[in-house]
Motif scaffolding. Sequence first.
Motif, PDB file in Angstrom:
ATOM      1  N   GLY A  73       0.805  -1.472   0.000  1.00  0.00           N
ATOM      2  CA  GLY A  73      -0.002   0.103   0.094  1.00  0.00           C
ATOM      3  C   GLY A  73       0.741   1.213  -0.002  1.00  0.00           C
ATOM      4  O   GLY A  73       0.219   2.315   0.187  1.00  0.00           O
ATOM      5  N   LYS A  74       2.067   1.101  -0.291  1.00  0.00           N
ATOM      6  CA  LYS A  74       2.926   2.374  -0.423  1.00  0.00           C
ATOM      7  C   LYS A  74       2.436   3.337  -1.443  1.00  0.00           C
ATOM      8  O   LYS A  74       2.038   2.796  -2.596  1.00  0.00           O
ATOM      9  N   THR A  75       2.763   4.589  -1.436  1.00  0.00           N
ATOM     10  CA  THR A  75       2.395   5.815  -2.242  1.00  0.00           C
ATOM     11  C   THR A  75       3.685   5.417  -3.438  1.00  0.00           C
ATOM     12  O   THR A  75       4.711   4.980  -3.452  1.00  0.00           O
ATOM     13  N   ASP A  76       3.141   6.011  -4.588  1.00  0.00           N
ATOM     14  CA  ASP A  76       4.080   6.089  -5.725  1.00  0.00           C
ATOM     15  C   ASP A  76       5.383   6.701  -5.446  1.00  0.00           C
ATOM     16  O   ASP A  76       6.519   6.410  -5.915  1.00  0.00           O
ATOM     17  N   LYS A  77       5.091   7.948  -4.596  1.00  0.00           N
ATOM     18  CA  LYS A  77       6.379   8.571  -4.328  1.00  0.00           C
ATOM     19  C   LYS A  77       7.427   7.993  -3.384  1.00  0.00           C
ATOM     20  O   LYS A  77       8.488   8.014  -3.577  1.00  0.00           O
TER      21      LYS A  77
ATOM     22  N   GLN B 253      -7.239  -4.090  -4.613  1.00  0.00           N
ATOM     23  CA  GLN B 253      -5.851  -4.541  -3.665  1.00  0.00           C
ATOM     24  C   GLN B 253      -5.646  -5.886  -3.137  1.00  0.00           C
ATOM     25  O   GLN B 253      -4.594  -6.278  -2.963  1.00  0.00           O
ATOM     26  N   GLU B 254      -6.995  -6.544  -3.024  1.00  0.00           N
ATOM     27  CA  GLU B 254      -6.900  -7.960  -2.365  1.00  0.00           C
ATOM     28  C   GLU B 254      -6.121  -8.690  -3.507  1.00  0.00           C
ATOM     29  O   GLU B 254      -5.261  -9.608  -3.212  1.00  0.00           O
ATOM     30  N   ASN B 255      -6.418  -8.642  -4.819  1.00  0.00           N
ATOM     31  CA  ASN B 255      -5.889  -9.347  -5.742  1.00  0.00           C
ATOM     32  C   ASN B 255      -4.451  -8.989  -5.720  1.00  0.00           C
ATOM     33  O   ASN B 255      -3.488 -10.043  -6.150  1.00  0.00           O
ATOM     34  N   LEU B 256      -3.963  -7.746  -5.523  1.00  0.00           N
ATOM     35  CA  LEU B 256      -2.725  -7.210  -5.864  1.00  0.00           C
ATOM     36  C   LEU B 256      -1.973  -8.110  -4.710  1.00  0.00           C
ATOM     37  O   LEU B 256      -0.645  -8.648  -4.853  1.00  0.00           O
ATOM     38  N   VAL B 257      -2.504  -8.141  -3.499  1.00  0.00           N
ATOM     39  CA  VAL B 257      -1.654  -8.579  -2.430  1.00  0.00           C
ATOM     40  C   VAL B 257      -1.384  -9.912  -2.760  1.00  0.00           C
ATOM     41  O   VAL B 257      -0.582 -10.655  -2.309  1.00  0.00           O
ATOM     42  N   SER B 258      -2.519 -10.793  -2.923  1.00  0.00           N
ATOM     43  CA  SER B 258      -2.645 -12.343  -3.223  1.00  0.00           C
ATOM     44  C   SER B 258      -1.337 -12.612  -4.304  1.00  0.00           C
ATOM     45  O   SER B 258      -0.631 -13.280  -4.139  1.00  0.00           O
ATOM     46  N   LEU B 259      -1.628 -11.716  -5.362  1.00  0.00           N
ATOM     47  CA  LEU B 259      -0.715 -12.251  -6.596  1.00  0.00           C
ATOM     48  C   LEU B 259       0.811 -11.945  -5.971  1.00  0.00           C
ATOM     49  O   LEU B 259       1.764 -12.604  -6.453  1.00  0.00           O
TER      50      LEU B 259
END
Length: 82
Positions: free
Chosen positions: A30-34, A63-69
């Motif tokens: 969940g970090k920001t792009d910056k 975000q759940e898919n992102l964390v899982s992958l």
Amino acid sequence: MTDTQQQPSTLRMPILSPREKRLLRRFAQGKTDKTIAQEVGGTAKQVAAARAMLTNKLGICSQENLVSLASQLAPWPSRIRR
């Protein structure tokens, strides 16, 4: 094996470059792009573009898919390089 006797196709996961894996881990946190740009180099704009390309490449819609992958495709290394 003939064409009519083919095995069922299996879902193939894309191969990620080391940089894509580093970015994916940080996106999953969940970090920001910056913040990511400061950690891995580049600009926030470049990280945002990489995020868009990765989510498209992986078919991520949440975000759940992102964390899982991320846990499947880019687990944290067992040793941290210094």
